[in-house]
Design a protein around this motif. Structure first.
Motif, PDB file in Angstrom:
ATOM      1  N   ILE A  25      33.538  63.418  77.387  1.00 24.85           N
ATOM      2  CA  ILE A  25      32.652  62.574  78.209  1.00 24.85           C
ATOM      3  C   ILE A  25      33.204  61.154  78.249  1.00 24.85           C
ATOM      4  CG2 ILE A  25      30.414  61.406  78.205  1.00 24.85           C
ATOM      5  CD1 ILE A  25      30.007  64.055  79.209  1.00 24.85           C
ATOM      6  N   ALA A 236      28.394  62.492  87.181  1.00 24.09           N
ATOM      7  CA  ALA A 236      27.583  63.028  86.086  1.00 24.09           C
ATOM      8  C   ALA A 236      28.204  62.658  84.742  1.00 24.09           C
ATOM      9  CB  ALA A 236      27.447  64.539  86.218  1.00 24.09           C
ATOM     10  N   ALA A 237      29.548  62.674  84.671  1.00 20.76           N
ATOM     11  CA  ALA A 237      30.226  62.315  83.421  1.00 20.76           C
ATOM     12  C   ALA A 237      29.997  60.837  83.101  1.00 20.76           C
ATOM     13  CB  ALA A 237      31.712  62.614  83.514  1.00 20.76           C
ATOM     14  N   SER A 240      26.535  60.571  81.823  1.00 15.02           N
ATOM     15  CA  SER A 240      26.476  61.122  80.464  1.00 15.02           C
ATOM     16  C   SER A 240      27.013  60.106  79.474  1.00 15.02           C
ATOM     17  CB  SER A 240      27.314  62.393  80.353  1.00 15.02           C
ATOM     18  OG  SER A 240      26.817  63.395  81.197  1.00 15.02           O
TER      19      SER A 240
END
Lengths: 266, 286
Positions: A25, A236-237, A240
């Motif tokens: 991540i 999304a990463a 995150s």
């Protein structure tokens, strides 16, 4: 067999499903970080911070108050404690669905709010946010009550007696004796509540789906929608990574003290 | 103040006053529990009331129709089976990992113990739900998406469990182990006959936490499971809620919530004392 081999089963799985994924991540989210500066992403960061800042003190305080109110071991108290505790063992989606019924335009809670002149919470940004906070708090406060009940039971009787002999009233005793003695539990429960606020979003799926107009768009909920509904993995990463950063900050504050707590009380 | 007055009232003779005193003493307890009573009460009543009546704001006449309909509009036997396989299968593996890790953590000393301790404790702050993205990609690479095994993998190692067991093993006096070794027991015999029985309460506490947590889990199954026949309870219930919600089928939703919550609520009712004690004792959750 050397001792370290005993750590292998846990070690391998922690590496594969906690440390390496977190590293991944960090590496893949970092280049996408500029994307984070879009209005919607900043909004979900703000929602998450506000949600955490509201649910943590509320659930800890209500957990403590219910423990104080439900101390004692009569059958009646045990029954009431089971009532407060029951949402803990209920799936969050089921607990939230009950609120869907209560808050539907013809539902009992909606009726009550209507007579008070309030709008339907789920249709209103502030109302929806507060509803999500309320459901989160009601779901989890039972477990915090339990920790406080255990703490109250273990309070040293001599200290409380000494306070009484010195003529301290209930309020003085609470603020000068009980509350300071419970502070390790408050710290532990507070950390648990903060962790919960950052990772439990199941009720958002049932109640609001992030809306209206992003009012309940928690970071983790947005990670799910961006990653698994829009398949925008880089964004999304990056989100995150924002979430992991908040968790890391929490860990930096909590780890040294938790360790002490774990050494001495559990 | 109220407490003192009410205690006094409860002691004095007149029955009416005594009841009033008792009520005043229970008042804060009732006040705290009231919202939860209302929640449980409304769900229960709604589950047994025809939806048409609920939508007119009425409760009753009571019927089992909602439960029957809810049961037939989702594949509940399959959902129960999948959830049971997932949570108990996972638990079996976890009992092995937390016991071995807990034992090692209890035996290590000095810097090694400090480092491993911190490394494992760190996992508490890397919850699987925050790592759904990379964990999903890992499962995909392993070809394990849409399987119950894939669902369980990120939870195989548990920091919570490792600590709980570490505390358990630390409480066992060294002499006990030494005595067993003197009597010629192999390490495996020491583990099985001496150590494991002594950490049984810790294993029980961990089991309860694990079962409740994974039984209720939603987000990770939502990511991993695609085919309806692999769904677990919370997932099946959420999709069932979506369709029932669009038809304003509140009676169905309430009945479904009861079907989903029933096993854990029943277990809680039966084992309340053990449950509460282990939750309180376990200290850590998740």
């Amino acid at each position: 067999m050397p001792l370290w081999t005993w750590l292998l089963p846990t070690g391998i799985f922690l590496l594969a499903f906690a440390y390496l994924p977190a590293l991944r991540i960090a590496l893949e989210g970092f280049p996408a970080l500029p994307k984070l500066l879009s209005g919607e992403n900043l909004n979900s960061l703000r929602v998450t911070l506000l949600y955490t800042l509201l649910t943590v003190p509320l659930s800890v305080l209500l957990g403590l108050l219910s423990a104080l109110a439900l101390e004692g071991n009569s059958r009646f108290r045990q029954f009431l404690r089971a009532l407060v505790f029951h949402p803990v063992v209920l799936p969050t989606v089921a607990f939230a669905a009950v609120f869907l019924y209560l808050l539907n335009p013809l539902g009992p809670l909606q009726g009550l709010l209507h007579t008070l002149g309030l709008p339907n919470p789920l249709g209103d940004p502030l109302g929806a946010f507060l509803a999500v906070v309320a459901v989160g708090v009601l779901k989890d406060m039972g477990i915090y009550m339990l920790f406080y009940l255990a703490g109250l039971q273990n309070l040293p009787k001599e200290v409380l007696d000494a306070a009484r002999v010195d003529g301290a009233g209930p309020a003085t005793t609470f603020f000068h004796v009980t509350w300071p003695l419970l502070s390790p539990i408050t710290f532990f429960v507070g950390v648990m509540a903060a962790l919960g606020a950052l990772r439990n979003v199941d009720h958002i799926f049932v109640l609001t789906k992030g809306g209206p107009v992003g009012a309940t768009d928690h970071l983790l909920y947005r990670v799910y929608t961006l990653g698994f509904e829009y398949f925008d993995f880089p964004s999304a990463a990056a989100l995150s990574l924002a979430l992991l950063t908040l968790l890391t900050l929490l860990a930096l504050v909590a780890l040294p003290r938790l360790e002490r707590g774990v050494h001495y009380d559990v | 103040m109220t407490f003192r007055v009410s205690r006094h009232l409860a002691r004095v003779g007149r029955p009416g006053l005594r009841a009033l005193g008792r009520f005043l003493r229970e008042a804060p307890a009732l006040f705290v529990a009231l919202p939860f009573l209302a929640l449980a009460g409304f769900t229960f009543l709604a589950a047994f009331t025809p939806t048409a009546n609920l939508n007119r704001g009425e409760v009753g006449p009571f019927t089992l129709e909602n439960l029957r309909l809810a049961w037939s509009s989702a594949d509940f036997p399959r959902l129960y089976l999948n959830t049971t396989l997932f949570v108990f299968g996972l638990l079996l593996v976890q009992l092995f990992t937390v016991t071995t890790a807990g034992f090692a953590l209890a035996q290590l000393s000095g810097a090694a113990q400090n480092w491993t301790f911190h490394a494992i404790l760190l996992q508490l702050f890397l919850p699987a739900s925050a790592l759904i993205l990379p964990n999903f990609l890992t499962l995909k690479a392993l070809g394990l998406t849409d399987t119950l095994t894939g669902l369980a993998l990120p939870y195989v190692a548990s920091a919570t469990g490792a600590f709980l067991l570490r505390q358990g093993f630390r409480q066992i006096p060294r002499e006990l182990i030494e005595a067993a070794v003197m009597d010629g027991a192999t390490p495996w015999q020491v583990m099985a006959r001496v150590l494991l029985p002594l950490v049984r309460p810790h294993l029980a506490a961990f089991s309860l936490v694990s079962l409740v947590y994974h039984w209720n889990e939603f987000l990770w199954p939502l990511v991993v499971v695609q085919s309806p026949e692999k769904r677990v309870l919370s997932l099946g219930f959420a999709s069932f809620t979506r369709s029932a919600e669009s038809g304003m089928e509140w009676g169905l939703i309430a009945a479904g919530a009861i079907l989903v919550g029933a096993p854990m609520l029943l277990a809680f009712a039966l084992f309340q004392r053990a449950f509460v004690e282990s939750f309180a004792r376990s200290g850590l959750k998740g």
